[in-house]
Design a protein around this motif. Structure first.
Motif, mmCIF file in Angstrom:
data_model
loop_
_atom_site.group_PDB
_atom_site.id
_atom_site.type_symbol
_atom_site.label_atom_id
_atom_site.label_comp_id
_atom_site.label_asym_id
_atom_site.label_seq_id
_atom_site.Cartn_x
_atom_site.Cartn_y
_atom_site.Cartn_z
ATOM 1 N N MET A 1 0.763 -1.064 -0.193
ATOM 2 C CA MET A 1 -0.282 0.007 0.116
ATOM 3 C C MET A 1 0.890 1.317 0.134
ATOM 4 S SD MET A 1 -2.871 1.138 2.529
ATOM 5 C CE MET A 1 -4.468 0.459 1.865
ATOM 6 N N LYS A 2 0.440 2.115 -0.752
ATOM 7 C CA LYS A 2 1.151 3.583 -1.011
ATOM 8 C C LYS A 2 0.569 4.307 -0.220
ATOM 9 C CE LYS A 2 3.841 1.905 -5.040
ATOM 10 N NZ LYS A 2 3.371 1.144 -5.769
ATOM 11 N N LEU A 3 1.098 5.488 -0.156
ATOM 12 C CA LEU A 3 0.599 6.753 0.590
ATOM 13 C C LEU A 3 -0.665 7.365 0.129
ATOM 14 C CD1 LEU A 3 1.255 8.252 3.306
ATOM 15 C CD2 LEU A 3 2.397 9.945 2.107
ATOM 16 N N HIS A 4 -0.462 7.269 -1.415
ATOM 17 C CA HIS A 4 -1.810 7.815 -2.160
ATOM 18 C C HIS A 4 -3.056 6.866 -2.300
ATOM 19 C CE1 HIS A 4 0.102 5.651 -5.267
ATOM 20 N NE2 HIS A 4 -1.041 5.462 -5.920
ATOM 21 N N GLU A 5 -2.844 5.707 -1.739
ATOM 22 C CA GLU A 5 -3.765 4.817 -1.678
ATOM 23 C C GLU A 5 -4.566 4.774 -0.501
ATOM 24 O OE1 GLU A 5 -1.686 1.696 -4.946
ATOM 25 O OE2 GLU A 5 -1.728 1.161 -2.679
ATOM 26 N N LEU A 6 -4.245 5.666 0.463
ATOM 27 C CA LEU A 6 -4.904 5.570 1.842
ATOM 28 C C LEU A 6 -6.294 6.294 1.673
ATOM 29 C CD1 LEU A 6 -1.913 6.189 4.403
ATOM 30 C CD2 LEU A 6 -3.216 4.084 4.193
ATOM 31 N N HIS A 7 -7.146 5.753 2.503
ATOM 32 C CA HIS A 7 -8.554 6.598 2.398
ATOM 33 C C HIS A 7 -9.405 6.019 3.629
ATOM 34 C CE1 HIS A 7 -10.901 3.104 0.793
ATOM 35 N NE2 HIS A 7 -9.654 2.939 -0.259
ATOM 36 N N ASP A 8 -10.227 6.768 4.035
ATOM 37 C CA ASP A 8 -11.059 6.389 4.857
ATOM 38 C C ASP A 8 -11.963 5.364 4.595
ATOM 39 O OD1 ASP A 8 -10.383 8.105 7.174
ATOM 40 O OD2 ASP A 8 -11.584 9.793 6.423
ATOM 41 N N ASN A 9 -12.535 4.545 5.537
ATOM 42 C CA ASN A 9 -13.656 3.488 5.440
ATOM 43 C C ASN A 9 -14.802 3.922 4.724
ATOM 44 O OD1 ASN A 9 -11.723 1.442 6.148
ATOM 45 N ND2 ASN A 9 -12.446 1.580 8.280
ATOM 46 N N PRO A 10 -15.625 3.529 3.866
ATOM 47 C CA PRO A 10 -16.722 4.111 3.453
ATOM 48 C C PRO A 10 -17.640 4.320 4.901
ATOM 49 C CG PRO A 10 -16.385 2.045 2.211
ATOM 50 C CD PRO A 10 -15.361 2.097 3.387
ATOM 51 N N GLY A 11 -18.218 5.354 4.721
ATOM 52 C CA GLY A 11 -19.125 6.095 5.875
ATOM 53 C C GLY A 11 -18.492 6.548 6.894
ATOM 54 N N ALA A 12 -17.276 6.567 6.879
ATOM 55 C CA ALA A 12 -16.562 7.092 8.113
ATOM 56 C C ALA A 12 -16.633 8.581 8.305
ATOM 57 C CB ALA A 12 -14.758 6.652 7.958
ATOM 58 N N ASN A 13 -16.757 9.288 7.076
ATOM 59 C CA ASN A 13 -17.069 10.783 7.168
ATOM 60 C C ASN A 13 -18.307 11.079 6.413
ATOM 61 O OD1 ASN A 13 -14.581 11.690 8.427
ATOM 62 N ND2 ASN A 13 -13.410 11.510 6.584
ATOM 63 N N ARG A 14 -19.246 11.580 7.325
ATOM 64 C CA ARG A 14 -20.493 12.064 6.676
ATOM 65 C C ARG A 14 -20.378 13.467 6.633
ATOM 66 N NH1 ARG A 14 -25.464 8.944 9.092
ATOM 67 N NH2 ARG A 14 -26.422 9.788 7.374
ATOM 68 N N LYS A 15 -21.087 14.001 5.590
ATOM 69 C CA LYS A 15 -21.427 15.507 5.462
ATOM 70 C C LYS A 15 -22.105 16.026 6.340
ATOM 71 C CE LYS A 15 -19.730 16.653 0.871
ATOM 72 N NZ LYS A 15 -19.905 17.492 -0.464
ATOM 73 N N LYS A 16 -21.912 17.234 6.983
ATOM 74 C CA LYS A 16 -22.843 17.842 7.984
ATOM 75 C C LYS A 16 -24.295 18.377 7.144
ATOM 76 C CE LYS A 16 -23.161 21.808 11.079
ATOM 77 N NZ LYS A 16 -23.293 23.099 10.770
ATOM 78 N N LYS A 17 -25.434 17.889 7.922
ATOM 79 C CA LYS A 17 -26.708 18.229 7.398
ATOM 80 C C LYS A 17 -26.853 19.783 7.456
ATOM 81 C CE LYS A 17 -30.773 16.679 6.038
ATOM 82 N NZ LYS A 17 -31.015 15.936 4.734
ATOM 83 N N ARG A 18 -27.094 20.195 6.352
ATOM 84 C CA ARG A 18 -27.407 22.025 6.394
ATOM 85 C C ARG A 18 -28.854 22.100 6.523
ATOM 86 N NH1 ARG A 18 -26.063 24.815 1.849
ATOM 87 N NH2 ARG A 18 -25.601 26.511 2.806
ATOM 88 N N VAL A 19 -29.178 22.609 7.777
ATOM 89 C CA VAL A 19 -30.563 22.830 7.979
ATOM 90 C C VAL A 19 -31.229 24.212 7.624
ATOM 91 C CG1 VAL A 19 -30.584 21.232 9.881
ATOM 92 C CG2 VAL A 19 -30.124 23.299 10.440
ATOM 93 N N ALA A 20 -32.184 24.357 7.398
ATOM 94 C CA ALA A 20 -33.077 25.609 6.893
ATOM 95 C C ALA A 20 -32.381 26.285 5.826
ATOM 96 C CB ALA A 20 -32.884 26.794 8.331
ATOM 97 N N ARG A 21 -32.504 25.251 4.816
ATOM 98 C CA ARG A 21 -31.839 25.674 3.364
ATOM 99 C C ARG A 21 -32.870 25.315 2.324
ATOM 100 N NH1 ARG A 21 -29.341 28.141 6.185
ATOM 101 N NH2 ARG A 21 -27.161 28.846 6.299
ATOM 102 N N GLY A 22 -34.282 25.503 2.586
ATOM 103 C CA GLY A 22 -35.327 25.268 1.871
ATOM 104 C C GLY A 22 -36.091 23.902 1.892
ATOM 105 N N PRO A 23 -37.186 23.627 1.344
ATOM 106 C CA PRO A 23 -37.923 22.482 1.345
ATOM 107 C C PRO A 23 -37.327 21.437 0.740
ATOM 108 C CG PRO A 23 -39.013 24.188 -0.145
ATOM 109 C CD PRO A 23 -37.950 24.935 0.493
ATOM 110 N N GLY A 24 -36.628 21.472 -0.098
ATOM 111 C CA GLY A 24 -36.017 20.342 -0.772
ATOM 112 C C GLY A 24 -34.989 19.386 0.113
ATOM 113 N N SER A 25 -34.460 20.127 1.152
ATOM 114 C CA SER A 25 -33.485 19.680 1.958
ATOM 115 C C SER A 25 -34.161 18.492 3.042
ATOM 116 C CB SER A 25 -32.376 20.819 2.549
ATOM 117 O OG SER A 25 -33.534 20.999 3.633
ATOM 118 N N GLY A 26 -35.361 18.839 3.304
ATOM 119 C CA GLY A 26 -35.806 17.982 4.107
ATOM 120 C C GLY A 26 -35.706 18.415 5.444
ATOM 121 N N LYS A 27 -34.961 19.526 5.576
ATOM 122 C CA LYS A 27 -34.980 20.109 7.078
ATOM 123 C C LYS A 27 -35.175 21.683 6.779
ATOM 124 C CE LYS A 27 -33.422 17.070 10.348
ATOM 125 N NZ LYS A 27 -34.616 16.417 10.712
#
Length: 161
Positions: A1-27
């Motif tokens: 394994m090389k340095l450029h091949e390192l990555h997080d496991n799937p689902g380890a980082n989730r994007k923050k839910k942006r609230v109060a940004r219109g009805p399409g967001s669900g929040k």
């Protein structure tokens, strides 16, 4: 394994839910806070509230009481007295009263009286008159060639009469 091949496991980082940004967001609109009420407003943290669970302050037993006529003494240590004598702020030859200690700046106010404790060393022979003193402090002052007069606090004397 090389340095450029390192990555997080799937689902380890989730994007923050942006609230109060219109009805399409669900929040959108109320941003998941519900409608009206205290907790829909900003800056709310209900202290001690644990979501209906019995709060900690009610799970623990009540203990003790506050004595209503408790005497509160201004504390002076022997080391402090010696430091003020060395600095020339306290006259070792004159009688040292509670008022003299306030005037010299050893204590701010005398409260219900001044109590002398034995922390530190005293070399000066002081003639003290205070409302209280520990046994060790009395011994140390007398050993240094001084004299200490312990009178009852004004509040206690008034209560006794």
């Amino acid at each position: 394994m090389k340095l450029h091949e390192l990555h997080d496991n799937p689902g380890a980082n989730r994007k923050k839910k942006r609230v109060a940004r219109g009805p399409g967001s669900g929040k959108g609109k109320t941003a998941g806070r519900g409608i009206k009420g205290q907790t829909s407003r900003s800056g709310v943290a209900l202290n001690g509230y644990e979501g209906g669970q019995m709060p900690l302050y009610r799970r623990l037993p009540k203990r003790g009481f506050s004595k209503p006529n408790r005497l509160e003494f201004a504390v002076v240590n022997l080391g402090q007295l010696q430091a003020f004598v060395d600095a020339g702020k306290l006259d070792a030859k004159a009688d040292v009263t509670e008022d003299a200690l306030v005037a010299a700046g050893v204590i701010r106010r005398k409260l219900d009286g001044v109590r002398v404790l034995a922390k530190g060393e005293i070399k000066a022979a002081l003639n003290l008159s205070v409302a209280g003193a520990s046994k060790a402090a009395v011994e140390a002052i007398e050993k240094a060639g001084g004299k200490i007069t312990v009178s009852r606090p004004a509040k206690e004397a008034a209560a006794a009469e």
